[in-house]
Design an enzyme around this catalytic site. Structure first.
Site, mmCIF file in Angstrom:
data_model
loop_
_atom_site.group_PDB
_atom_site.id
_atom_site.type_symbol
_atom_site.label_atom_id
_atom_site.label_comp_id
_atom_site.label_asym_id
_atom_site.label_seq_id
_atom_site.Cartn_x
_atom_site.Cartn_y
_atom_site.Cartn_z
ATOM 1 N N ARG A 230 -50.003 73.558 73.088
ATOM 2 C CA ARG A 230 -49.558 72.202 72.746
ATOM 3 C C ARG A 230 -48.386 71.773 73.638
ATOM 4 N NH1 ARG A 230 -46.234 73.998 67.430
ATOM 5 N NH2 ARG A 230 -44.180 73.934 68.428
ATOM 6 N N LYS B 123 -28.049 76.500 66.035
ATOM 7 C CA LYS B 123 -26.942 76.728 65.086
ATOM 8 C C LYS B 123 -25.688 76.888 65.935
ATOM 9 C CE LYS B 123 -28.435 77.456 60.728
ATOM 10 N NZ LYS B 123 -28.922 76.154 60.377
ATOM 11 N N TYR C 219 -29.941 79.000 73.259
ATOM 12 C CA TYR C 219 -30.954 78.312 74.071
ATOM 13 C C TYR C 219 -30.436 78.034 75.486
ATOM 14 C CZ TYR C 219 -34.472 74.679 75.173
ATOM 15 O OH TYR C 219 -35.481 73.932 75.741
ATOM 16 N N THR D 71 -41.858 65.475 72.384
ATOM 17 C CA THR D 71 -42.813 66.509 71.923
ATOM 18 C C THR D 71 -42.432 66.909 70.498
ATOM 19 O OG1 THR D 71 -41.503 68.436 72.584
ATOM 20 C CG2 THR D 71 -42.995 67.524 74.246
#
Ligand code: NAD
Length: 441
Positions: free
Chosen positions: A214, A292, A349, A382
Site C-alpha cells: 500500500r 512519542k 523515526y 497516505t
C-alpha cells in the site's frame, strides 16, 4: 487524498469571494509510462553561459524537445547552464537569461539549472556555489502560484558526461517531477550503464519493493512494473489481501515476510536467486512510525522503529551485496525530511531516516558496483499521515512552496527515476520530494 483545498468548488468559491487563503496551484502530472517523445510537446529553452558545454547540452536536448528561444511568447522549460561562469560579473549571464524568460514560463513549467566547478580557485567555486542560493530563491519566487518547479543539477565530477546531465534533466523537465522543487542534486558519478530508450527503461529488470502492499510502496511497484520490471512485493502477512490484489493488477510476485524476522532476508535472497537471474532494483520502502517524546517512549516503540526502518534496510541490502545483486543494481531507500530536520515526537523515526542517508552514502562509495540513493518525502497524503491532527497536517501541507501535500505517485516517480539509467550520474544522494517544504530546507 483529502486535501480540501484541492476541491474545485471550494477553490472557485474562495477565489470568487476573494478570501485570502493561499490556494495551492493545481499540479500537472504525467503518470503514464515514459515515452521516447516524453518532452517533445514542450517548448524548452537551453541557454546560459556561451561555451562548448552549452553547445553540447543544446545538442543533447535537440532530439528530445521542441527547441524554443528566449524570444518565444510562452515556454514550458528553461535549462540554464552556469558552467564556465567564474567571476561575479559572469553571473550577469544568469541574471539576464532568467530575467528575460521568467515571465514567459507557463503554468507547471520547469526550470533546471546546471553548475560545475571546473577549476578550484576560491572565486570560481564561490560563483558556482552561489547558484544554489539563486535557484532556491527562484523556486520560492515563481513556484507558489503556477506550480513551476526549479531544481539545480550540480556536477561535482568533471568526468560526468553531458548525456548523464541531459538524462537527469529529462526527468526534472518532465511532468513526473511536479512535486520536486528547490532541490540541489549532485551528479558525481561518471560511469554509466546503457539503455535502449526511455520507452524501454526497465525492460528485463527484476525489482523488490518492501512494504509494497500500500501507500508509497504500492505506487512505486506500479511505476516499476509500468516501465517493464518484474516486481516482487514484500509485505507483512496481515497485508496479504492488498498485496495480492496489487500483484494481480501489475503481474507481480508476492512474498509475505516481516523484514525484521531473522530468516526473512535469506528467504527473500533465495527466492530471487532461484527464480530470477539476480536482482537489479531494491526499493527499501517499508517503514513505520511510533511517535512519542523521548521521555514517554517505551523500549518497544524505540526498537520497533529502528528494526524496521534501519536495521532491516541494512540487512536486506547487505545480504544482496554479498550475493544476488546484478552488476550496477540500483538501491533506492526511503528516508524522510524528518531525518534531515528532526521532528518533535520522532527521535526514533528521525534517527532511522538520517541513518538511511548515511547508509546510502556508504554503499554508494563502497565500490560495490551498485548505485544507492535515498528519497526524502515531505508531507505525502497516505495512511501514515491521514490520522495526524488537523493543524499538524495543515502545517505539513502549507509550509511549502507548492502549499500542498504530495501524492504517493510523486514519490514513486522519483523512485522510478532513481531505479533507472536516467539517473546514472547520481550516486549516494538523498533527493527530497517535498513540494519545496520549509522544513529542514
Ligand atoms: P504506509 O504505512 O502507508 O505503508 C508502509 C508499508 O510497509 C505497509 O504496507 C506495511 O505493511 C509495510 N511494512 C511495515 N512494516 C513492515 C515489515 N516489518 N515488513 C514488511 N513490510 C512492512 O507508509 P507510507 O506512507 O507509504 O510510507 C512508506 C515509506 O515512506 C516509509 O518508509 C515512510 O517512513 C516513508 N515516508 C513517508 C512519508 C509520508 O508522508 N507518507 C513521509 C516521509 C517518509
Amino acid at each position: 487524498m483529502n486535501d480540501y483545498l484541492q476541491n474545485s468548488t471550494l477553490r472557485t468559491l474562495l477565489k470568487t469571494l476573494n478570501i485570502p487563503v493561499p490556494v495551492p496551484p493545481l499540479l500537472k502530472r504525467n503518470l503514464g509510462a515514459y515515452t521516447d517523445d516524453e518532452l517533445s510537446g514542450k517548448k524548452v529553452v537551453v541557454a546560459g553561459k556561451e561555451n562548448e558545454f552549452l553547445h553540447e547540452l543544446q545538442h543533447a536536448f535537440h532530439p528530445l524537445v521542441n527547441a524554443a528561444t528566449i524570444y518565444d511568447e510562452k515556454i514550458d522549460g528553461l535549462v540554464v547552464s552556469c558552467v564556465g561562469m567564474q567571476t561575479i560579473e559572469d553571473l550577469e549571464d544568469l541574471y539576464t537569461t532568467v530575467k528575460n524568460t521568467v515571465a514567459k514560463i507557463a503554468a507547471n513549467g520547469r526550470v533546471v539549472m546546471v553548475t560545475r566547478s571546473d577549476d578550484n580557485t576560491a572565486l570560481s567555486y564561490a560563483v558556482q556555489k552561489s547558484v544554489d542560493g539563486f535557484s532556491r530563491a527562484l523556486s520560492k519566487e515563481i513556484g507558489g502560484k503556477k506550480g513551476v518547479t526549479v531544481n539545480l543539477l550540480k556536477i561535482t565530477n568533471t568526468q560526468v558526461s553531458v548525456t548523464a546531465v541531459a538524462n537527469a534533466a529529462f526527468f526534472f523537465l518532465s511532468d513526473k517531477s511536479s512535486f520536486i522543487t528547490g532541490q540541489v542534486v549532485e551528479l558525481g558519478n561518471a560511469y554509466g550503464t546503457s539503455f535502449p530508450s526511455p520507452a524501454k527503461l526497465l525492460q528485463d529488470k527484476t525489482a523488490i519493493v518492501t512494504g509494497g502492499a500500500r501507500g508509497i510502496g504500492a505506487a512505486a511497484a506500479r511505476v516499476l512494473a509500468r516501465e517493464g520490471a518484474k516486481v516482487i512485493i514484500i509485505d507483512v502477512p496481515s497485508s496479504k489481501e492488498d498485496a495480492q490484489k496489487l500483484a494481480q493488477e501489475i503481474g507481480a510476485d508476492v512474498l509475505l515476510e516481516d523484514i525484521t524476522d531473522a530468516k526473512a532476508t535469506e528467504d527473500i535472497q533465495r527466492y530471487v536467486i532461484n527464480n530470477y537471474k539476480g536482482l537489479d532494483i531494491l526499493v527499501n520502502n517499508a517503514g513505520i512510525t511510533r511517535d512519542k517524546t523521548i521521555a514517554k517512549m517505551n523500549i518497544d516503540q524505540w526498537r520497533g522503529v529502528l528494526n524496521v526502518n534501519l536495521k532491516a534496510v541494512i540487512n536486506l541490502t547487505e545480504t544482496f551485496i554479498r550475493k544476488g545483486f546484478n552488476e550496477h543494481a540500483k538501491v533506492v531507500s526511503l528516508s524522510s525530511i524528518s531525518g534531515i530536520a528532526g521532528n518533535v515526537g520522532q527521535t526514533n523515526y528521525s534517527l532511522t531516516k538520517a541513518g538511511v542517508i548515511g547508509f546510502t552514502k556508504a554503499v554508494a562509495s563502497g565500490n560495490n558496483k551498485i548505485f544507492a540513493n535515498a528519497v526524502a518525502p515531505g508531507f505525502i497524503e497516505t495512511k501514515m499521515t491521514e490520522n495526524l491532527p488537523f493543524f499538524v497536517k495543515e502545517g505539513g501541507r502549507r509550509l511549502s512552496t507548492l502549499k500542498q501535500g504530495g501524492l504517493p505517485e510523486d514519490v514513486a516517480e522519483l523512485i522510478g527515476f532513481l531505479a533507472s539509467p536516467l539517473s546514472d550520474g547520481i550516486n549516494g544522494e538523498c533527493v527530497r520530494v517535498c513540494g519545496g517544504s520549509m522544513i529542514g530546507a
